[in-house]
Design a protein around this motif. Structure first.
Motif, PDB file in Angstrom:
ATOM      1  N   VAL A 310      42.595  70.197  13.754  1.00 16.09           N
ATOM      2  CA  VAL A 310      41.649  71.146  14.341  1.00 16.09           C
ATOM      3  C   VAL A 310      40.811  70.476  15.421  1.00 16.09           C
ATOM      4  O   VAL A 310      40.584  71.038  16.506  1.00 16.09           O
ATOM      5  CB  VAL A 310      40.754  71.748  13.244  1.00 16.09           C
ATOM      6  CG1 VAL A 310      39.635  72.593  13.852  1.00 16.09           C
ATOM      7  CG2 VAL A 310      41.593  72.598  12.279  1.00 16.09           C
ATOM      8  N   ALA A 311      40.332  69.246  15.153  1.00 13.52           N
ATOM      9  CA  ALA A 311      39.536  68.520  16.145  1.00 13.52           C
ATOM     10  C   ALA A 311      40.332  68.287  17.422  1.00 13.52           C
ATOM     11  O   ALA A 311      39.811  68.435  18.542  1.00 13.52           O
ATOM     12  CB  ALA A 311      39.072  67.175  15.564  1.00 13.52           C
ATOM     13  N   HIS A 312      41.604  67.936  17.285  1.00 10.01           N
ATOM     14  CA  HIS A 312      42.457  67.704  18.450  1.00 10.01           C
ATOM     15  C   HIS A 312      42.683  68.996  19.229  1.00 10.01           C
ATOM     16  O   HIS A 312      42.624  69.016  20.464  1.00 10.01           O
ATOM     17  CB  HIS A 312      43.796  67.121  17.998  1.00 10.01           C
ATOM     18  CG  HIS A 312      44.757  66.857  19.120  1.00 10.01           C
ATOM     19  ND1 HIS A 312      44.429  66.095  20.225  1.00 10.01           N
ATOM     20  CD2 HIS A 312      46.053  67.273  19.324  1.00 10.01           C
ATOM     21  CE1 HIS A 312      45.467  66.040  21.057  1.00 10.01           C
ATOM     22  NE2 HIS A 312      46.458  66.751  20.525  1.00 10.01           N
ATOM     23  N   LEU A 313      42.904  70.087  18.526  1.00  7.79           N
ATOM     24  CA  LEU A 313      43.097  71.376  19.197  1.00  7.79           C
ATOM     25  C   LEU A 313      41.847  71.771  19.974  1.00  7.79           C
ATOM     26  O   LEU A 313      41.938  72.344  21.069  1.00  7.79           O
ATOM     27  CB  LEU A 313      43.455  72.458  18.174  1.00  7.79           C
ATOM     28  CG  LEU A 313      44.862  72.363  17.563  1.00  7.79           C
ATOM     29  CD1 LEU A 313      45.036  73.412  16.484  1.00  7.79           C
ATOM     30  CD2 LEU A 313      45.940  72.510  18.634  1.00  7.79           C
ATOM     31  N   ARG A 314      40.685  71.457  19.468  1.00  8.56           N
ATOM     32  CA  ARG A 314      39.448  71.759  20.195  1.00  8.56           C
ATOM     33  C   ARG A 314      39.402  71.000  21.517  1.00  8.56           C
ATOM     34  O   ARG A 314      38.929  71.531  22.528  1.00  8.56           O
ATOM     35  CB  ARG A 314      38.229  71.407  19.343  1.00  8.56           C
ATOM     36  CG  ARG A 314      38.055  72.312  18.120  1.00  8.56           C
ATOM     37  CD  ARG A 314      36.718  72.028  17.441  1.00  8.56           C
ATOM     38  NE  ARG A 314      36.622  72.667  16.146  1.00  8.56           N
ATOM     39  CZ  ARG A 314      36.258  73.928  15.944  1.00  8.56           C
ATOM     40  NH1 ARG A 314      35.957  74.699  16.997  1.00  8.56           N
ATOM     41  NH2 ARG A 314      36.186  74.436  14.724  1.00  8.56           N
ATOM     42  N   THR A 315      39.877  69.742  21.531  1.00 11.03           N
ATOM     43  CA  THR A 315      39.893  68.977  22.784  1.00 11.03           C
ATOM     44  C   THR A 315      40.858  69.579  23.794  1.00 11.03           C
ATOM     45  O   THR A 315      40.730  69.339  25.000  1.00 11.03           O
ATOM     46  CB  THR A 315      40.288  67.500  22.548  1.00 11.03           C
ATOM     47  OG1 THR A 315      41.660  67.403  22.166  1.00 11.03           O
ATOM     48  CG2 THR A 315      39.408  66.847  21.483  1.00 11.03           C
ATOM     49  N   LEU A 316      41.822  70.386  23.312  1.00 14.47           N
ATOM     50  CA  LEU A 316      42.778  71.068  24.186  1.00 14.47           C
ATOM     51  C   LEU A 316      42.276  72.462  24.570  1.00 14.47           C
ATOM     52  O   LEU A 316      42.986  73.214  25.236  1.00 14.47           O
ATOM     53  CB  LEU A 316      44.135  71.188  23.487  1.00 14.47           C
ATOM     54  CG  LEU A 316      44.845  69.872  23.133  1.00 14.47           C
ATOM     55  CD1 LEU A 316      46.139  70.146  22.384  1.00 14.47           C
ATOM     56  CD2 LEU A 316      45.114  69.034  24.369  1.00 14.47           C
ATOM     57  N   GLY A 317      41.066  72.791  24.159  1.00 14.47           N
ATOM     58  CA  GLY A 317      40.466  74.068  24.525  1.00 14.47           C
ATOM     59  C   GLY A 317      40.677  75.196  23.545  1.00 14.47           C
ATOM     60  O   GLY A 317      40.256  76.330  23.810  1.00 14.47           O
TER      61      GLY A 317
END
Length: 614
Positions: A310-317
């Motif tokens: 989830v944290a990584h997906l947030r960095t992808l917008g």
């Protein structure tokens, strides 16, 4: 009994085999970005995506369902520049989520971690491990994939008989620190148990099973789908005229624990396909790079996989709307114009997007897809033909560490088809960091048969209250592990508390229900399952129940379902970059000629050369 708590996209857009593993994202800057620190502009990108990440009109995607399928679709689409919002009604992770035991935290510790069912990652998985390598994790070169640890045995526990331990020695060499596969005691028990079983299964039955196994492995794909998917495992094996031990080890006992089904209901193709993949994996063939037959996470699933994802997906917008439940889709002009979702306050909200992905479980998708959508694409009617069954977790938190075996346990004589794993031996984090500090292990169990009377109380699990479920399951486990004349493996004073999957509603009443049933592979379901792309140009399906290559309900098939939905969307959007890769199960080349012969026979209407009709 103690009281319990309960109230590489540049690749061609075709299937391929992962022979060397997917490229891992860079750990340093990418990890910092995932955790909110300074990150490179390239963090999390995959090779071949240059020039494809720019936001553009018509790239808004609404994904309904934040489980493995939804997160997988979001990852593939966000990496390609789509603006994704994920709507999840309960908790991100879906059936893979970890729910804390309410009220269990003390002294600033975290709540005891419980789950819908223990996680395991067979070596023949290809798609999910590829995603895991692309999800950064602090200190890990290969992202969350490095959080997998090897389980080295499989224990078949027997009631009133010695247990049988199956070691997993491949791939070789065995990593340092791996617990021994066999001790002198377990080796003796395994020899005795194996000989007893051989003595109880007549030789003709053993030969019959061997012939049936070879017949499936040498069957062509056309026969597997056109014939074996329409034959039950029980009929394929001829269980009605075979011994009880034959059925316990090779029919019902195996199937119920694998797929929450009885052999009379299970498709032979479903069981044969995953059984064959498991066999090759045990022998060191068909595993993804670095994989072994049985792996588990080195900690709670949310800490090791879901939260970093989830944290990584947030960095992808990617944006997340948690507590939002999809209610309906509005069809207009052959497209979904909008969706309606209920927000956390109970208000209906209109969701506007260009593309819509339904990544909810099959039973919820059946309610979401209305009459007009089914008329627009009759294939959607097939959703109603698919079946689910119950397979839910029961946690036994212990006051002392009990590493029963360095792997999973199958309680073969359990009428409730119970399996378990002792988690502390695999986890990096000490269990005393949870709860009140006195819990040191979790015997994470799964009940796969909710319809057969218990060994002790004579009631089905569906008929029992929460307390009765816990008490009966605990007794069944003890009856398998504790042998007369030997020190007991489990005693009542070891039990700190227990927690039943909260997805079981109103237990012990006529209104008992299950919020998280498991899609099961009944006869003909392979052809029945809908494809990820639909006849509605901007609507797509993702999940372990869509038409995937691997034919059982797993995180791997959910991940593959998410990739298939992403690829169908990319096609519809006119995307010209590389699509999500799709791994395949390894095929043994030694049987190519036999399969070619069988293909000719099948097309001529002839039975398999080994099929004697029994």
């Amino acid at each position: 009994m103690s009281s319990g708590h309960n109230s590489d996209p540049a690749d061609k857009p075709t299937r391929r085999k992962f022979l060397g593993g997917a490229a891992a994202v860079g750990a340093g800057a990418a990890v910092a970005g995932a955790l909110g620190g300074e990150a490179s502009a390239q963090a999390g990108r995959r090779p071949g995506l240059a020039g494809t990440r720019r936001r553009a009109a018509g790239r808004r995607v609404a994904v309904f369902g934040g489980g493995i399928a939804g997160l997988s679709a979001a990852l593939e689409l966000a990496e390609r520049g789509f603006a994704v919002t994920v709507y999840e009604r309960r908790q991100l992770g879906g059936k893979a989520r970890v729910f804390g035991v309410p009220g269990s935290a003390r002294g600033g510790r975290d709540e005891l971690p419980a789950e819908h069912g223990f996680r395991f990652f067979p070596g023949f998985y290809q798609n999910l491990p590829d995603s895991m390598r692309r999800i950064p994790f602090p200190g890990n070169e290969k992202g969350t994939w490095d959080n997998l640890t090897r389980a080295s045995t499989y224990l078949g526990a027997r009631k009133d008989r010695p247990d049988l331990t199956i070691p997993f020695p491949f791939p070789w060499p065995i990593p340092e620190g791996t617990p021994p596969f066999l001790t002198p005691e377990s080796l003796i028990a395994t020899v005795i148990s194996g000989l007893q079983s051989l003595g109880m299964i007549p030789l003709p039955e053993i030969l019959h099973f061997a012939r049936k196994g070879v017949m499936y492995v040498t069957s062509c794909d056309e026969r597997r789908i056109g014939q074996w998917d329409h034959v039950s495992w029980a009929d394929y094996l001829g269980t009605a005229t075979r011994s009880a031990e034959y059925n316990t080890l090779l029919a019902d006992g195996l199937v119920r624990n694998l797929a929450a089904m009885k052999s009379a209901d299970a498709s032979t193709h479903a069981i044969g396909l995953v059984g064959e993949a498991t066999l090759w994996s045990v022998l060191g063939e068909g595993n993804e790079a670095g994989g072994s037959v049985d792996r588990v996470l080195a900690g709670a699933t949310d800490e090791m996989l879901i939260d970093p994802w989830v944290a990584h997906l947030r960095t992808l917008g990617v944006q997340f709307q948690v507590g939002w439940a999809a209610e309906s889709f509005q069809l207009s002009g052959g497209r979904i114009a909008s969706a309606v979702a209920v927000d956390p306050a109970g208000a209906r909200q209109t969701v506007d997007a260009d593309w819509f992905v339904s990544a909810v479980p099959v039973e919820r998708a059946d309610r979401l897809v209305d009459r007009r959508m089914r008329a627009a694409d009759p294939m959607l009617n097939n959703i109603s033909k698919l079946r689910s069954d119950w397979m839910n977790g029961l946690m036994f938190f212990l006051k002392q560490e009990v590493p029963i075996t360095p792997g999973h346990v199958n309680y073969w004589d359990s009428t409730w088809a119970i399996t378990s794993i002792s988690q502390a031996q695999f986890w990096k984090r000490d269990f005393t960091a949870y709860g009140d500090g006195t819990v040191t292990d979790n015997l994470s169990a799964i009940i796969s048969d909710w319809n057969t009377p218990g060994m002790f109380n004579g009631k089905t699990a569906k008929e029992c209250t929460r307390e009765e479920i816990a008490e009966e399951a605990w007794k069944q486990i003890k009856a398998h592990l504790n042998e007369p004349g030997k020190p007991p493996v489990l005693t009542d004073d070891m039990l700190h508390t227990w927690y039943l999957d909260p997805g079981i509603l109103n237990p012990g009443t006529p209104q008992v229900a299950n919020e998280d049933p498991l899609f099961i592979q009944t006869l003909g379901a392979y052809e029945t399952r809908p494809t990820a792309g639909t006849g509605i140009e901007n609507f797509f399906l993702a999940g372990d129940w869509v038409k995937t290559g691997l034919y059982v309900s797993t995180m791997e098939t959910a991940n593959e379902g998410g990739r298939l939905a992403a690829n169908a969307l990319l096609d519809a959007a006119g995307y010209t970059g590389g699509k999500a890769t799709l791994g395949e199960l390894w095929v043994a080349p030694a049987f190519n000629d036999a399969k070619k012969l069988d293909r000719d026979r099948y097309r001529n209407g002839e039975p398999h050369i080994l099929d004697d009709g029994t």
